[in-house]
Design an enzyme around this catalytic site. Structure first.
Site, PDB file in Angstrom:
ATOM      1  N   TRP A 167       0.836  -1.208   0.000  1.00 18.86           N
ATOM      2  CA  TRP A 167       0.000   0.000   0.000  1.00 18.86           C
ATOM      3  C   TRP A 167       0.867   1.253   0.000  1.00 18.86           C
ATOM      4  O   TRP A 167       0.475   2.296  -0.577  1.00 18.86           O
ATOM      5  CB  TRP A 167      -0.946  -0.009   1.202  1.00 18.86           C
ATOM      6  CG  TRP A 167      -0.269   0.168   2.530  1.00 18.86           C
ATOM      7  CD1 TRP A 167       0.258  -0.796   3.316  1.00 18.86           C
ATOM      8  CD2 TRP A 167      -0.043   1.402   3.213  1.00 18.86           C
ATOM      9  NE1 TRP A 167       0.809  -0.260   4.455  1.00 18.86           N
ATOM     10  CE2 TRP A 167       0.638   1.087   4.425  1.00 18.86           C
ATOM     11  CE3 TRP A 167      -0.347   2.730   2.941  1.00 18.86           C
ATOM     12  CZ2 TRP A 167       1.016   2.071   5.343  1.00 18.86           C
ATOM     13  CZ3 TRP A 167       0.030   3.706   3.853  1.00 18.86           C
ATOM     14  CH2 TRP A 167       0.694   3.373   5.031  1.00 18.86           C
ATOM     15  N   ASP A 190      -3.354  12.389   5.838  1.00 21.40           N
ATOM     16  CA  ASP A 190      -3.515  11.080   6.451  1.00 21.40           C
ATOM     17  C   ASP A 190      -4.991  10.719   6.482  1.00 21.40           C
ATOM     18  O   ASP A 190      -5.868  11.596   6.589  1.00 21.40           O
ATOM     19  CB  ASP A 190      -2.947  11.102   7.878  1.00 21.40           C
ATOM     20  CG  ASP A 190      -2.825   9.718   8.470  1.00 21.40           C
ATOM     21  OD1 ASP A 190      -3.846   9.211   8.983  1.00 21.40           O
ATOM     22  OD2 ASP A 190      -1.724   9.147   8.458  1.00 21.40           O
ATOM     23  N   PRO A 193       7.396   2.447  14.803  1.00 19.84           N
ATOM     24  CA  PRO A 193       6.393   2.904  13.847  1.00 19.84           C
ATOM     25  C   PRO A 193       5.374   1.798  13.564  1.00 19.84           C
ATOM     26  O   PRO A 193       5.613   0.625  13.859  1.00 19.84           O
ATOM     27  CB  PRO A 193       7.230   3.204  12.594  1.00 19.84           C
ATOM     28  CG  PRO A 193       8.377   2.249  12.694  1.00 19.84           C
ATOM     29  CD  PRO A 193       8.677   2.119  14.172  1.00 19.84           C
ATOM     30  N   SER A 194       4.264   2.177  12.965  1.00 21.96           N
ATOM     31  CA  SER A 194       3.241   1.187  12.626  1.00 21.96           C
ATOM     32  C   SER A 194       3.606   0.424  11.355  1.00 21.96           C
ATOM     33  O   SER A 194       3.086  -0.665  11.116  1.00 21.96           O
ATOM     34  CB  SER A 194       1.873   1.862  12.460  1.00 21.96           C
ATOM     35  OG  SER A 194       1.945   2.885  11.482  1.00 21.96           O
ATOM     36  N   HIS A 226       8.645   1.679   6.741  1.00 30.14           N
ATOM     37  CA  HIS A 226       9.164   2.476   5.636  1.00 30.14           C
ATOM     38  C   HIS A 226       9.189   3.888   6.184  1.00 30.14           C
ATOM     39  O   HIS A 226       8.154   4.392   6.652  1.00 30.14           O
ATOM     40  CB  HIS A 226       8.261   2.372   4.403  1.00 30.14           C
ATOM     41  CG  HIS A 226       8.739   3.181   3.236  1.00 30.14           C
ATOM     42  ND1 HIS A 226       9.365   2.609   2.150  1.00 30.14           N
ATOM     43  CD2 HIS A 226       8.701   4.521   2.992  1.00 30.14           C
ATOM     44  CE1 HIS A 226       9.683   3.556   1.287  1.00 30.14           C
ATOM     45  NE2 HIS A 226       9.294   4.739   1.777  1.00 30.14           N
ATOM     46  N   PHE A 227      10.332   4.554   6.156  1.00 28.40           N
ATOM     47  CA  PHE A 227      10.479   5.810   6.898  1.00 28.40           C
ATOM     48  C   PHE A 227       9.426   6.836   6.485  1.00 28.40           C
ATOM     49  O   PHE A 227       9.228   7.108   5.306  1.00 28.40           O
ATOM     50  CB  PHE A 227      11.878   6.386   6.703  1.00 28.40           C
ATOM     51  CG  PHE A 227      12.175   7.527   7.639  1.00 28.40           C
ATOM     52  CD1 PHE A 227      12.226   7.319   9.008  1.00 28.40           C
ATOM     53  CD2 PHE A 227      12.394   8.806   7.153  1.00 28.40           C
ATOM     54  CE1 PHE A 227      12.494   8.361   9.882  1.00 28.40           C
ATOM     55  CE2 PHE A 227      12.673   9.854   8.012  1.00 28.40           C
ATOM     56  CZ  PHE A 227      12.719   9.635   9.385  1.00 28.40           C
ATOM     57  N   HIS A 228       8.769   7.396   7.481  1.00 22.54           N
ATOM     58  CA  HIS A 228       7.722   8.379   7.241  1.00 22.54           C
ATOM     59  C   HIS A 228       7.621   9.328   8.433  1.00 22.54           C
ATOM     60  O   HIS A 228       8.078   9.019   9.537  1.00 22.54           O
ATOM     61  CB  HIS A 228       6.373   7.690   6.999  1.00 22.54           C
ATOM     62  CG  HIS A 228       5.922   6.818   8.139  1.00 22.54           C
ATOM     63  ND1 HIS A 228       6.458   5.569   8.382  1.00 22.54           N
ATOM     64  CD2 HIS A 228       4.991   7.011   9.116  1.00 22.54           C
ATOM     65  CE1 HIS A 228       5.877   5.033   9.437  1.00 22.54           C
ATOM     66  NE2 HIS A 228       4.987   5.887   9.903  1.00 22.54           N
ATOM     67  N   LEU A 229       7.015  10.482   8.187  1.00 26.26           N
ATOM     68  CA  LEU A 229       6.823  11.508   9.207  1.00 26.26           C
ATOM     69  C   LEU A 229       5.333  11.792   9.381  1.00 26.26           C
ATOM     70  O   LEU A 229       4.532  11.544   8.481  1.00 26.26           O
ATOM     71  CB  LEU A 229       7.517  12.811   8.803  1.00 26.26           C
ATOM     72  CG  LEU A 229       9.001  12.764   8.445  1.00 26.26           C
ATOM     73  CD1 LEU A 229       9.447  14.124   7.922  1.00 26.26           C
ATOM     74  CD2 LEU A 229       9.835  12.334   9.641  1.00 26.26           C
ATOM     75  N   HIS A 230       4.995  12.325  10.539  1.00 25.74           N
ATOM     76  CA  HIS A 230       3.638  12.761  10.830  1.00 25.74           C
ATOM     77  C   HIS A 230       3.650  14.280  10.997  1.00 25.74           C
ATOM     78  O   HIS A 230       4.494  14.818  11.716  1.00 25.74           O
ATOM     79  CB  HIS A 230       3.119  12.104  12.105  1.00 25.74           C
ATOM     80  CG  HIS A 230       3.203  10.608  12.079  1.00 25.74           C
ATOM     81  ND1 HIS A 230       2.143   9.805  11.721  1.00 25.74           N
ATOM     82  CD2 HIS A 230       4.229   9.763  12.349  1.00 25.74           C
ATOM     83  CE1 HIS A 230       2.503   8.537  11.778  1.00 25.74           C
ATOM     84  NE2 HIS A 230       3.771   8.493  12.150  1.00 25.74           N
TER      85      HIS A 230
END
Length: 318
Positions: free
Chosen positions: A140, A170, A236-237, A240-244
């Site tokens: 996804w 989001d 993280p959930s 794959h590196f991600h930011l909020h």
């Protein structure tokens, strides 16, 4: 004819309540659709201040029941005029088909504070992460990065495979209430799974991404950059590196709490200290060399397979 997402949602067969948060007005349900497990999460939406005049009109409050009156104070229960397009009362998310990992994540569970040493990370947690990125679990994410899904929602994109990223709303945001703004930043590069993979060599990448994310968000939504907080999760959930990116007024509950969220600025400052240590002749270090303390639920595989056995003096089962 293939079913639509709306068809799938209507076909949901309720099994049991996974969790309820009365403070944040959320409800997580487990069930099935066409014989496959599915999860529905429902959340009461925020009031739209622009519709305040309509809210207090007879049409906006078609039914009222007085609970109590004491001097100048009055308490009512009431029903609101609702419209899925303009005045929705609930935001509903569907995960279908869901996995055991999803069921554990959305279930009520007792949290534990754990200490992940560099040794525990290297011996056990890194292997757990490798398991979680195998078998198509990140499809996804790649659908978004390759514009096969949600491309119409993109707020900003840099397509460079090393320094680029996608900024988009989001799914937890209703796209209306600015004080509950919630965006995600997903990087194009695939060599960073979590902050454990970060070191001083990533400083320029992180600084540039932070500045461009704040600028793009401010330009699109007319929100000052000092009204935004940018953070990462550990754990993280997904890996794959991600930011909020969240409005500072938005109460994110445990998602933004100590033991889960780490401000991006704090990550950058930590790496800057590491860089100075290296420049002074010290050894090259990164987040993989730090001891990290965080919260993990007792239904989480990391608790069951790593930290609970370690607490009992047993060998982790991973």
């Amino acid at each position: 004819m293939a079913s639509t997402p709306e068809d799938d949602l209507r076909a949901f067969q309720f099994e049991r309540v996974l969790n309820q948060d009365t403070g944040r007005k959320t409800l997580n349900l487990l069930g099935s659709i066409n014989g496959q497990p599915a999860i529905i999460t429902a959340e009461k939406t925020a009031f739209n201040a622009d519709r305040a005049p309509a809210l207090v009109s007879p049409e906006g409050l078609p039914s009222l029941h007085l609970l109590q009156k004491n001097d100048i104070y009055h308490w009512f229960m009431g029903t609101l005029q609702q419209s899925a397009d303009a005045a929705a009362a609930v935001k509903v998310n569907l995960i279908y088909p869901c996995t055991d990992v999803h069921i554990k994540k959305y279930s009520a569970q007792k949290p534990h504070m754990v200490v992940e040493t560099p040794e525990v990370y290297a011996r056990y947690v890194s292997r757990y992460i490798a398991e979680k990125v195998a078998g198509g679990r990140l499809n996804w994410v790649y659908n978004i990065l390759e514009h096969r899904s949600e491309s119409e929602k993109i707020v900003y994109e840099d397509e460079d495979k090393l320094t680029g990223f996608i900024l988009l709303p989001d799914l937890k945001w209703d796209l209306v209430t600015m004080t509950s703004l919630y965006l995600s930043v997903i990087v194009h590069r695939t060599d960073i799974r979590s902050i454990r993979d970060l070191n001083a060599s990533h400083l320029a990448f992180l600084r540039s991404m932070r500045d461009r994310v704040l600028s793009a968000t401010s330009d699109r939504y007319a929100i000052a950059s000092d009204e935004l907080k940018v953070y990462v999760h550990y754990q993280p959930s997904y890996y794959h590196f991600h930011l909020h990116v969240v409005h500072v007024a938005h109460d994110m509950g445990s998602s933004a709490a100590v033991g889960k969220a780490i401000l991006l600025d704090e990550v950058i400052q930590t790496l800057e200290v590491m860089q100075r240590v290296q420049a002074a002749g010290g050894t090259e270090i990164g987040y993989k060399d730090l001891e990290i303390t965080y919260l993990v639920g007792e239904e989480h595989d990391l608790w069951r397979r790593v930290f609970e056995p370690l607490k009992q003096g047993l060998e982790p089962t991973i």
